[in-house]
Scaffold this motif. Structure first.
Motif, PDB file in Angstrom:
ATOM      1  N   PRO A 156       0.834  -1.210   0.000  1.00  0.00           N
ATOM      2  CA  PRO A 156       0.000   0.000   0.000  1.00  0.00           C
ATOM      3  C   PRO A 156       0.865   1.256   0.000  1.00  0.00           C
ATOM      4  O   PRO A 156       1.800   1.375   0.807  1.00  0.00           O
ATOM      5  CB  PRO A 156      -0.805  -0.118   1.305  1.00  0.00           C
ATOM      6  CG  PRO A 156      -0.771  -1.564   1.659  1.00  0.00           C
ATOM      7  CD  PRO A 156       0.542  -2.087   1.152  1.00  0.00           C
ATOM      8  N   PRO A 157       0.616   2.190  -0.899  1.00  0.00           N
ATOM      9  CA  PRO A 157       1.415   3.423  -0.912  1.00  0.00           C
ATOM     10  C   PRO A 157       1.067   4.317   0.277  1.00  0.00           C
ATOM     11  O   PRO A 157      -0.001   4.189   0.886  1.00  0.00           O
ATOM     12  CB  PRO A 157       1.012   4.081  -2.241  1.00  0.00           C
ATOM     13  CG  PRO A 157      -0.363   3.555  -2.514  1.00  0.00           C
ATOM     14  CD  PRO A 157      -0.408   2.163  -1.961  1.00  0.00           C
ATOM     15  N   ALA A 158       1.977   5.219   0.568  1.00  0.00           N
ATOM     16  CA  ALA A 158       1.744   6.145   1.680  1.00  0.00           C
ATOM     17  C   ALA A 158       0.613   7.123   1.374  1.00  0.00           C
ATOM     18  O   ALA A 158      -0.058   7.612   2.288  1.00  0.00           O
ATOM     19  CB  ALA A 158       3.032   6.910   1.990  1.00  0.00           C
ATOM     20  N   ALA A 159       0.410   7.423   0.094  1.00  0.00           N
ATOM     21  CA  ALA A 159      -0.698   8.285  -0.336  1.00  0.00           C
ATOM     22  C   ALA A 159      -0.943   8.021  -1.809  1.00  0.00           C
ATOM     23  O   ALA A 159      -0.103   7.440  -2.509  1.00  0.00           O
ATOM     24  CB  ALA A 159      -0.400   9.768  -0.087  1.00  0.00           C
ATOM     25  N   ASP A 160      -2.100   8.455  -2.281  1.00  0.00           N
ATOM     26  CA  ASP A 160      -2.542   8.192  -3.648  1.00  0.00           C
ATOM     27  C   ASP A 160      -2.926   9.526  -4.272  1.00  0.00           C
ATOM     28  O   ASP A 160      -3.889  10.160  -3.845  1.00  0.00           O
ATOM     29  CB  ASP A 160      -3.741   7.235  -3.611  1.00  0.00           C
ATOM     30  CG  ASP A 160      -4.056   6.611  -4.963  1.00  0.00           C
ATOM     31  OD1 ASP A 160      -3.808   7.273  -5.983  1.00  0.00           O
ATOM     32  OD2 ASP A 160      -4.562   5.473  -4.991  1.00  0.00           O
ATOM     33  N   TYR A 161      -2.175   9.978  -5.271  1.00  0.00           N
ATOM     34  CA  TYR A 161      -2.400  11.279  -5.892  1.00  0.00           C
ATOM     35  C   TYR A 161      -2.900  11.100  -7.332  1.00  0.00           C
ATOM     36  O   TYR A 161      -2.491  10.170  -8.032  1.00  0.00           O
ATOM     37  CB  TYR A 161      -1.111  12.101  -5.916  1.00  0.00           C
ATOM     38  CG  TYR A 161      -0.601  12.540  -4.557  1.00  0.00           C
ATOM     39  CD1 TYR A 161      -1.375  13.334  -3.725  1.00  0.00           C
ATOM     40  CD2 TYR A 161       0.671  12.149  -4.119  1.00  0.00           C
ATOM     41  CE1 TYR A 161      -0.895  13.745  -2.486  1.00  0.00           C
ATOM     42  CE2 TYR A 161       1.157  12.556  -2.881  1.00  0.00           C
ATOM     43  CZ  TYR A 161       0.365  13.355  -2.073  1.00  0.00           C
ATOM     44  OH  TYR A 161       0.832  13.771  -0.844  1.00  0.00           O
ATOM     45  N   THR A 162      -3.750  12.010  -7.762  1.00  0.00           N
ATOM     46  CA  THR A 162      -4.227  12.044  -9.145  1.00  0.00           C
ATOM     47  C   THR A 162      -3.618  13.229  -9.867  1.00  0.00           C
ATOM     48  O   THR A 162      -3.629  14.351  -9.348  1.00  0.00           O
ATOM     49  CB  THR A 162      -5.764  12.138  -9.188  1.00  0.00           C
ATOM     50  OG1 THR A 162      -6.321  10.912  -8.686  1.00  0.00           O
ATOM     51  CG2 THR A 162      -6.262  12.351 -10.609  1.00  0.00           C
ATOM     52  N   LEU A 163      -3.098  12.980 -11.069  1.00  0.00           N
ATOM     53  CA  LEU A 163      -2.572  14.037 -11.933  1.00  0.00           C
ATOM     54  C   LEU A 163      -3.395  14.051 -13.220  1.00  0.00           C
ATOM     55  O   LEU A 163      -3.270  13.147 -14.048  1.00  0.00           O
ATOM     56  CB  LEU A 163      -1.100  13.808 -12.270  1.00  0.00           C
ATOM     57  CG  LEU A 163      -0.090  13.774 -11.125  1.00  0.00           C
ATOM     58  CD1 LEU A 163       1.309  13.538 -11.667  1.00  0.00           C
ATOM     59  CD2 LEU A 163      -0.135  15.057 -10.320  1.00  0.00           C
ATOM     60  N   LEU A 164      -4.251  15.052 -13.362  1.00  0.00           N
ATOM     61  CA  LEU A 164      -5.000  15.248 -14.606  1.00  0.00           C
ATOM     62  C   LEU A 164      -4.199  16.229 -15.446  1.00  0.00           C
ATOM     63  O   LEU A 164      -4.147  17.429 -15.155  1.00  0.00           O
ATOM     64  CB  LEU A 164      -6.399  15.789 -14.320  1.00  0.00           C
ATOM     65  CG  LEU A 164      -7.286  14.902 -13.427  1.00  0.00           C
ATOM     66  CD1 LEU A 164      -8.590  15.618 -13.115  1.00  0.00           C
ATOM     67  CD2 LEU A 164      -7.557  13.568 -14.090  1.00  0.00           C
ATOM     68  N   ILE A 165      -3.546  15.708 -16.478  1.00  0.00           N
ATOM     69  CA  ILE A 165      -2.651  16.527 -17.286  1.00  0.00           C
ATOM     70  C   ILE A 165      -3.284  16.729 -18.660  1.00  0.00           C
ATOM     71  O   ILE A 165      -4.010  15.879 -19.163  1.00  0.00           O
ATOM     72  CB  ILE A 165      -1.257  15.888 -17.402  1.00  0.00           C
ATOM     73  CG1 ILE A 165      -1.323  14.536 -18.117  1.00  0.00           C
ATOM     74  CG2 ILE A 165      -0.639  15.715 -16.018  1.00  0.00           C
ATOM     75  CD1 ILE A 165       0.041  13.882 -18.353  1.00  0.00           C
ATOM     76  N   GLY A 166      -3.011  17.875 -19.267  1.00  0.00           N
ATOM     77  CA  GLY A 166      -3.576  18.112 -20.587  1.00  0.00           C
ATOM     78  C   GLY A 166      -3.170  19.460 -21.145  1.00  0.00           C
ATOM     79  O   GLY A 166      -2.894  20.410 -20.401  1.00  0.00           O
TER      80      GLY A 166
END
Length: 542
Positions: A156-166
């Motif tokens: 399990p990662p320490a945190a889960d981030y989302t990157l919406l790139i465009g």
């Protein structure tokens, strides 16, 4: 009516509702209000599309098999639809949220999407599908986590981030739409955004020694993008719902509409580092950054941000070939995700699809097998359900390139339920193409430069090709996929280059089962919006 009849009716209704609603799976409820609002992503005031006042929109957090109830209020002065990029909508194209399947939500109206993330895990996104609204925002991330008892092939990662790139334009989406409606192509984008912000607009805090998951989706309009983490490497772990061999990359190409998950370990000296996004295969390179901030940081990032690859195609195609399925990992169910031997099944049909850019009636259009799609006056799914003649005709797009002049047509391809097809995407242009199929995932068994021939099958990967829903095709090249047609419905196949999609580079595949059974496809929703020639008809009683 007697008591016995009433009781029987009640029992039947209860069984009917329980079988359709699948009450054993959790429900997650969302209420969204869609409005226009002022945004400044590149420092220039624009009209953006906000969801509950947010740009980008709210993140959808879910777990495999969750039921998502999303009540959307359209406070725009024009029709609106949301679609769910990568959500398979099993037996349920009624909820797909594109104009070929759904009537738009009218101004001041609302519609409640009732969808299930059935047998899925992974990283996806939603976006507005009408009227070039995607250029104004209205998009957000979707996470589908594994159920607690299903093993995941990494700690399990320490945190889960989302990157919406465009990529992004400074012009309002209405101005961009006017350019396209006038028969011209869009200019080059003005910048690149990460989560709706420009240069150093986001900070992601990490603790030294810990590992973090970054879910990366290219929600842009026109360009492939490359991502780098200054001083760090990325361990690829998931692509659009498939756990992958955990290869390590210093930079990663993310093409239009694609989603990836990588693990990044904070194993460098404590300071700040750049997360860099730049355009790929463009003569002018657009770049933006975010900050990877160590919680015990003692310094700012060291300039300049690391440069990435630009126009080199061989590097990208070799990277694409290196992305393989993890055959021993569990998918959304406890069985290994590679237990279905896709390479041992004989295909029953080959479909070759070639993109082109014809001028039709003096205007720039885009086409698939010479057919440039034009929307009908009634959503195709409704016309099919109510058997309304004259809206579309099956076979209105050929199975093979014609290499003739382009023409306008509401193109629908007929397909049989449970067929097993080979689709060849052929790109004779000097651009990178990106293709997405709603309702399906497929195995990317091959890709290369040059023209595809039957001999190209000798190079196919029939063992551990990655399973995904969006595939890139390099300039003057091809990509081949295998796909079981196991999801009945009317499904959109489109270019993820949004100007091309808007100007006709899309069509629909009608996957048909003669059984007309709820086992194969859910019935029309009771709350379905009806428009066009379907207006005034009934859906179905309770």
């Amino acid at each position: 009516m007697g008591k016995t009849t009433l009781l029987a009716s009640f029992v039947f209704l209860s069984l009917l509702l329980s079988s359709f609603v699948r009450g054993e799976d959790p429900y997650r409820f969302f209420t969204w209000n869609i409005t226009y609002g002022d945004i400044w992503p590149l420092g220039v005031k624009q009209q953006g599309i906000l969801i509950n006042g947010q740009f980008p929109g709210p993140q959808i957090e879910s777990v495999t098999n969750d039921n998502l109830i999303i009540n959307v209020y359209n406070s725009l002065p024009e029709p609106f639809l949301l679609s769910w990029n990568g959500v398979l909508q099993r037996r349920n194209s009624w909820q797909d949220g594109v104009y070929g399947t759904n009537c738009p939500i009218p101004p001041g109206g609302n519609f409640t999407y009732v969808l299930q993330v059935k047998d899925q895990i992974g990283s996806y996104f939603y976006f507005p599908s009408l009227a070039f609204h995607k250029a104004a925002g209205g998009f957000g991330g979707i996470r589908i986590l594994s159920r607690p008892l299903i093993p995941v092939p990494f700690p399990p990662p320490a945190a889960d981030y989302t990157l919406l790139i465009g990529d992004w334009y400074k012009a309002n989406h209405t101005d961009l739409k006017y350019i396209l409606d006038s028969g011209k192509d869009l200019p080059f984008p003005d910048g690149v955004l990460i989560n709706g912000r420009g240069w150093n607009g986001n900070t992601f805090t990490v603790d030294q020694g810990k590992t973090y998951r970054f879910r990366i989706s290219n929600v842009g309009l026109a360009t492939s993008l490359n991502i780098r983490f200054q001083g760090h490497t990325m361990q690829l772990v998931e692509v659009e719902g498939s756990h992958t061999l955990q290869n390590t990359y210093s930079s990663l190409d993310v093409h239009l509409g694609q989603s990836y998950s990588v693990l990044v370990t904070a194993d460098q000296p404590p300071r700040d580092y750049y997360i860099v996004i730049s355009t790929r295969f463009t003569s002018t390179v657009l770049t933006t950054t975010s900050i990877l901030h160590y919680s015990n940081s003692f310094g700012k990032p060291v300039d300049p941000p690391p440069a990435g690859p630009t126009t080199e195609i061989d590097l990208s195609i070799n990277q694409a070939r290196s992305i393989r399925w993890n055959l021993t990992a569990s998918g959304p169910r406890p069985n290994p995700q590679g237990s279905y031997h896709y390479g041992l099944v004989n295909t029953t049909r080959t479909i070759r699809l070639a993109n082109s850019a014809p001028i039709i009636n003096g205007k720039q259009r885009y086409a698939v097998n010479s057919v440039s799609f034009i929307p009908a006056d009634t959503p195709l799914k409704l016309a099919d359900y109510y058997k309304i003649p004259g809206v579309f005709s099956l076979g209105s797009i050929p199975d093979n390139p014609t290499f003739g002049g382009g023409y306008l047509q509401t193109s629908v391809m007929a397909a049989d339920f449970r067929a097993y097809v080979e689709i060849i995407f052929e790109n004779y242009e000097d651009i990178v193409q990106s293709w997405h199929l709603d309702g399906y995932t497929f195995w990317v068994v091959g890709m290369d430069g040059g023209q595809w021939t039957a001999a190209s099958r000798e190079s196919y990967n029939l063992r551990d090709a990655v399973n995904r829903c969006t595939v890139q095709v390099y300039p003057k090249g091809w990509a081949a996929v295998y796909m079981p047609l196991d999801n009945v419905g009317m499904w959109n196949i489109r270019s993820e280059n949004w100007a091309r999609q808007y100007l006709g580079q899309q069509f629909y595949m009608r996957v048909y089962s003669p059984a007309n059974s709820w086992r194969d496809e859910y019935p029309i929703p009771r709350n379905a919006l009806l428009c066009g020639r379907a207006a005034g008809r009934r859906t179905r009683p309770l």
